[in-house]
Scaffold this active site. Sequence first.
Site, mmCIF file in Angstrom:
data_model
loop_
_atom_site.group_PDB
_atom_site.id
_atom_site.type_symbol
_atom_site.label_atom_id
_atom_site.label_comp_id
_atom_site.label_asym_id
_atom_site.label_seq_id
_atom_site.Cartn_x
_atom_site.Cartn_y
_atom_site.Cartn_z
ATOM 1 C CG ASP A 5 -0.356 0.058 2.525
ATOM 2 O OD1 ASP A 5 0.881 -0.085 2.612
ATOM 3 O OD2 ASP A 5 -1.086 0.254 3.515
ATOM 4 C CE LYS A 24 3.454 -5.875 3.945
ATOM 5 N NZ LYS A 24 2.923 -4.857 4.872
ATOM 6 C CD GLU A 51 8.663 -0.688 7.179
ATOM 7 O OE1 GLU A 51 7.602 -1.302 6.959
ATOM 8 O OE2 GLU A 51 8.897 0.464 6.748
HETATM 9 O O1 KIV Z 1 3.366 -1.000 1.616
HETATM 10 C C1 KIV Z 1 4.510 -1.450 1.627
HETATM 11 O O2 KIV Z 1 5.270 -1.375 0.659
HETATM 12 C C2 KIV Z 1 4.961 -2.068 2.862
HETATM 13 C C3 KIV Z 1 6.411 -2.001 3.108
HETATM 14 C C4 KIV Z 1 6.742 -0.675 3.703
HETATM 15 C C5 KIV Z 1 6.857 -3.088 3.965
HETATM 16 O O3 KIV Z 1 4.178 -2.526 3.644
#
Ligand code: KIV
Length: 285
Positions: A48, A117, A186
């Site tokens: 996102d 995720k 992260e």
């Molecule tokens: O949205 C995304 O790219 C993520 C990364 C910051 C891990 O969740």
Amino acid sequence: MVERKRMTLPALMEKKAQGTQITWLTCYDYPTAHLQDEAGVDMILVGDSLGMTMLGYDSTLPVTMDDMIRHTAAVRRGAPNAWVVGDMPYMSYQPSVETAIRNAGRFMAETGCDAVKLEGGAEMADRVAGIARAGIPVIGHLGLTPQSATALGGFRLQGKSAAAAKRIVDDARLLEEAGAFAILLELVPDRVCGLITERAQGAIIMGLGSGPHAHGQLLIYHDAFGLYPKFTPRMAKVFADAGAVIREGLAGYVREVTERTFPAPANWFGIKDEEYDELVALVGR
Ligand code: KIV
């Protein structure tokens, strides 16, 4: 170019078991997905973060499920072999377990992605469990979780104190017990990431800005290839400055069109003299 087979969950687990690092990049569009797939990238995250990198928002919060579905489907079309992960956007899973399962199901049914995720620890363990029970591979995300950046005090290192690091260690265990097959850490200190990796029962631990001890590394594509105009975070390495190459190309385009050196005869198509004469006769001069 790497000759490759379609990535599978057992193949990812095998890489981990063999101690081979897993590669993971964000991606949001068809042509980039094609390049990443061709390069042999194991996993692709349609993050996102596209709210910032592609849509120019200041945070990820305005991103909707419809935005994510459109981009994830495009990435799937461009990357038939990589393990494509759809990132659940703000408020697509926080309200309830049912909301989480329904939206995870949308990702799977409407985009053809391989997994989803979501961000958060203990408080999201029931969402992770619900999604896993629905038969959808799910990845947890701990440490700096951008959807809660305001509550975390901004985009900064998490788990600096022993107490804060212990919460992340405990959360990782809870997410794994809830059914997460992988956990992204992260921006946590390297040894905290190392400890979690060492203690993982079966989950794949991936790091972003968290040192070398994880089973693999995620990078934001736009940071790693010079494509985000606002800044490049310290955790990223610029592997190629594609932004500079594009900038140079754009200057060339503007110059050549202005100077009338583009298009050249090789770039256009003519019409036979007799056809053209007939056309002129038809329309008049
Ligand atoms: O949205 C995304 O790219 C993520 C990364 C910051 C891990 O969740």
